[in-house]
Design an enzyme around this catalytic site. Structure first.
Site, PDB file in Angstrom:
ATOM      1  N   GLU A  63       0.748  -1.228   0.058  1.00 49.56           N
ATOM      2  CA  GLU A  63      -0.034   0.099   0.168  1.00 49.56           C
ATOM      3  C   GLU A  63       0.918   1.127   0.067  1.00 49.56           C
ATOM      4  OE1 GLU A  63      -2.183  -3.031   1.133  1.00 49.56           O
ATOM      5  OE2 GLU A  63      -0.677  -2.628   2.163  1.00 49.56           O
ATOM      6  N   ALA A  85       9.125  -3.415   5.601  1.00 45.90           N
ATOM      7  CA  ALA A  85       9.874  -4.412   5.657  1.00 45.90           C
ATOM      8  C   ALA A  85       9.313  -5.584   5.158  1.00 45.90           C
ATOM      9  CB  ALA A  85      10.545  -4.672   7.101  1.00 45.90           C
ATOM     10  N   HIS A  93       4.585 -14.841  -2.249  1.00 47.56           N
ATOM     11  CA  HIS A  93       3.919 -13.482  -1.962  1.00 47.56           C
ATOM     12  C   HIS A  93       5.172 -12.669  -1.780  1.00 47.56           C
ATOM     13  CE1 HIS A  93       2.178 -10.696   1.325  1.00 47.56           C
ATOM     14  NE2 HIS A  93       1.220 -10.906   0.123  1.00 47.56           N
TER      15      HIS A  93
END
Length: 160
Positions: A63, A85, A93
């Site tokens: 985001e 991080a 992913h």
């Protein structure tokens, strides 16, 4: 021939926006702390009532680009810093988040001409992330320094 370089002592009037990912906040909070320490030591007001600095928290590194884009487009900031991080797990992913976050942040800078510092750690382990966020060094400090340099450099360059 003109030579342009950013300076670290030219923080007066510099408006900085920081976008921080909440996911892995054990790490990102330390990055933010290091970043704020650097900015403060170089003359940026980092107090709660500061008119030079705003911090926005987002759910995760994926985001970061959309909030950085909104902040860049509003015209209030001369430089932005993204902090996150992303730690490798057992699924792909990690690769998706890292690729999209990095491409997205780069696109914001290109599309808006506002420098956006990519302060997202990409590590294989939590230990590696913690080492880069304060145990051995704090890269948040470096990201703050990069922001000061880029903010100063952009002010020194001729405008279009």
């Amino acid at each position: 021939m003109a030579t342009f370089e950013g300076r670290f002592s030219d923080a007066a009037g510099l408006r900085v926006g920081i976008v921080v990912a909440r996911f892995n906040d054990l790490v990102t909070a330390k990055l933010l702390s290091g970043c704020l320490d650097c900015l403060k030591r170089h003359g940026v007001d980092v107090s709660e009532t500061s008119s030079q600095l705003d911090v926005a928290w987002v759910p995760g590194s994926f985001e970061l680009p959309i909030v950085a884009q909104q902040m860049a487009r509003c015209g209030q900031y001369q430089v932005l810093i993204t902090l996150g991080a992303v730690i490798r797990g057992d699924t792909p992913h990690f690769d998706v988040v890292v690729a999209e976050a990095s491409k997205g942040v780069a696109a914001v800078a290109r599309d808006t001409s506002v420098p956006v510092i990519f302060g997202v750690l990409t590590t294989d382990t939590m230990q590696q992330a913690l080492e880069r966020a304060g145990i051995k060094s704090n890269l948040g400090w470096s990201y703050g320094l990069e922001a000061l340099e880029m903010g100063s450099l952009m002010r020194a360059l001729p405008s279009a």
